[in-house]
Write an enzyme that holds these catalytic residues in place. Structure first.
Site, mmCIF file in Angstrom:
data_model
loop_
_atom_site.group_PDB
_atom_site.id
_atom_site.type_symbol
_atom_site.label_atom_id
_atom_site.label_comp_id
_atom_site.label_asym_id
_atom_site.label_seq_id
_atom_site.Cartn_x
_atom_site.Cartn_y
_atom_site.Cartn_z
ATOM 1 N N LYS A 124 -7.248 6.961 10.231
ATOM 2 C CA LYS A 124 -8.674 6.937 10.692
ATOM 3 C C LYS A 124 -8.619 6.668 11.952
ATOM 4 C CE LYS A 124 -9.882 4.068 6.965
ATOM 5 N NZ LYS A 124 -10.715 2.906 6.205
ATOM 6 N N GLY A 140 0.741 -1.124 0.174
ATOM 7 C CA GLY A 140 -0.015 0.147 0.059
ATOM 8 C C GLY A 140 0.824 1.389 0.190
ATOM 9 N N ASP A 177 0.539 3.518 4.169
ATOM 10 C CA ASP A 177 -0.493 4.440 3.440
ATOM 11 C C ASP A 177 -1.566 4.830 4.560
ATOM 12 O OD1 ASP A 177 -1.617 1.551 3.892
ATOM 13 O OD2 ASP A 177 -2.214 1.444 2.173
ATOM 14 N N ARG A 182 -4.613 0.961 -7.201
ATOM 15 C CA ARG A 182 -3.360 1.392 -6.521
ATOM 16 C C ARG A 182 -2.863 2.443 -7.323
ATOM 17 N NH1 ARG A 182 -1.801 -1.878 -2.200
ATOM 18 N NH2 ARG A 182 -2.325 -4.313 -2.427
ATOM 19 N N ASP A 206 -5.573 2.364 10.152
ATOM 20 C CA ASP A 206 -6.892 2.032 10.338
ATOM 21 C C ASP A 206 -7.179 1.491 11.816
ATOM 22 O OD1 ASP A 206 -9.605 1.584 9.163
ATOM 23 O OD2 ASP A 206 -9.043 -0.362 9.221
ATOM 24 N N PHE A 248 -14.074 3.608 3.660
ATOM 25 C CA PHE A 248 -12.940 2.914 2.969
ATOM 26 C C PHE A 248 -12.625 3.820 1.697
ATOM 27 C CE2 PHE A 248 -11.503 -0.436 0.286
ATOM 28 C CZ PHE A 248 -10.525 -1.206 1.215
HETATM 29 P P1 IMP Z 1 -4.730 -1.525 10.127
HETATM 30 O O1 IMP Z 1 -6.187 -1.780 10.446
HETATM 31 O O2 IMP Z 1 -4.189 -0.145 10.830
HETATM 32 O O3 IMP Z 1 -3.708 -2.648 10.685
HETATM 33 O O4 IMP Z 1 -4.491 -1.147 8.612
HETATM 34 C C1 IMP Z 1 -3.724 -2.194 7.752
HETATM 35 C C2 IMP Z 1 -3.834 -1.965 6.395
HETATM 36 O O5 IMP Z 1 -4.995 -2.262 5.759
HETATM 37 C C3 IMP Z 1 -3.227 -0.522 5.922
HETATM 38 O O6 IMP Z 1 -2.024 -0.386 5.650
HETATM 39 C C4 IMP Z 1 -4.059 -0.887 4.601
HETATM 40 O O7 IMP Z 1 -3.118 -1.255 3.616
HETATM 41 C C5 IMP Z 1 -5.269 -1.464 4.528
HETATM 42 N N1 IMP Z 1 -6.249 -0.384 4.742
HETATM 43 C C6 IMP Z 1 -7.016 -0.098 5.754
HETATM 44 N N2 IMP Z 1 -7.854 0.911 5.626
HETATM 45 C C7 IMP Z 1 -7.972 0.762 4.240
HETATM 46 C C8 IMP Z 1 -8.861 1.678 3.384
HETATM 47 O O8 IMP Z 1 -9.888 2.524 3.772
HETATM 48 N N3 IMP Z 1 -8.594 1.417 1.973
HETATM 49 C C9 IMP Z 1 -7.750 0.703 1.523
HETATM 50 N N4 IMP Z 1 -6.859 -0.354 2.272
HETATM 51 C C10 IMP Z 1 -7.050 -0.154 3.807
HETATM 52 MG MG MG Z 2 -0.981 -1.732 3.975
#
Ligand code: IMP
Ligand code: MG
Length: 179
Positions: free
Chosen positions: A132, A45, A101, A166, A104, A153
């Site tokens: 986020k 990402g 990137d 991407r 979340d 999203f």
């Molecule tokens: P985490 O939930 O913070 O561990 O997020 C992990 C990964 O999920 C990020 O590095 C992104 O690659 C993917 N991700 C999280 N939110 C989104 C989104 O809104 N769109 C696309 N990919 C996402």
């Molecule tokens: Mg990622």
């Protein structure tokens, strides 16, 4: 969900991103001046963000990539993080900046930062294009943030939907036409 039939709403335009990256590049350069900086970029990402961000630095930097497991084809995290490909270089003399990137749930960034700390670098901080905060499952507050966004999203500028999009040069949200 057929994304092509939905409305693409631009959240961060190419110009927004370019302007913000100039500021972030300057801020990071000033913070790491005269320090040995090692950027660890999380594939896949963050490849677009990392490439644009590091070109705004006016200090020397080493760059390598780590692959972690992520959302795959869905839009919800599985909750477990796996390191698919690790950094091989000795990081002991370096200040590490993890670049991703988006933060979340925070699970990925927390896991990766804890993992990199076991390699005894001088410091470990992180930089994300998008944050986020409403979605957080673990306590983490990214050190450098491009844009704080609502719980939607997002796709483009490195972020995928079903492994596509991407390469879209801006960040967008998909919404239903009749909304
Ligand atoms: P985490 O939930 O913070 O561990 O997020 C992990 C990964 O999920 C990020 O590095 C992104 O690659 C993917 N991700 C999280 N939110 C989104 C989104 O809104 N769109 C696309 N990919 C996402
Ligand atoms: Mg990622």
């Amino acid at each position: 969900m057929d994304i092509d039939k939905k409305v693409w709403e631009v959240l961060c335009s190419e110009e927004d991103i370019s302007n913000r990256l100039k500021e972030l590049g300057q801020e990071i350069s000033d913070a790491y001046r005269d320090k040995k900086l090692y950027v660890v970029s999380l594939l896949r990402g963050s490849f677009v963000f990392t490439a644009d961000l590091v070109r705004k630095f006016d200090i020397p930097v080493k760059i390598d990539f780590m692959t972690t497991s992520s959302y795959g084809h869905g839009t919800e995290s599985s909750g477990s993080v796996k390191i698919v490909n690790d950094i091989k270089e000795n990081l002991e003399d370096y200040h590490v900046l993890v670049v991703d990137d988006i933060t979340d749930s925070g699970l990925t960034m927390k896991y990766v930062m804890d993992h990199l700390k076991t390699k005894n670098p001088v410091s470990v901080k992180c930089c994300v294009l998008l944050d986020k905060p409403e979605r957080r499952k673990v306590e983490i507050d990214p050190d450098y943030v491009g844009f704080t966004i609502p719980d939607k999203f997002v796709v483009g500028y490195g972020l995928n939907y079903g492994d596509y999009y991407r390469n879209i040069p801006y960040v967008f949200v998909v919404t239903d036409k009749d909304r």
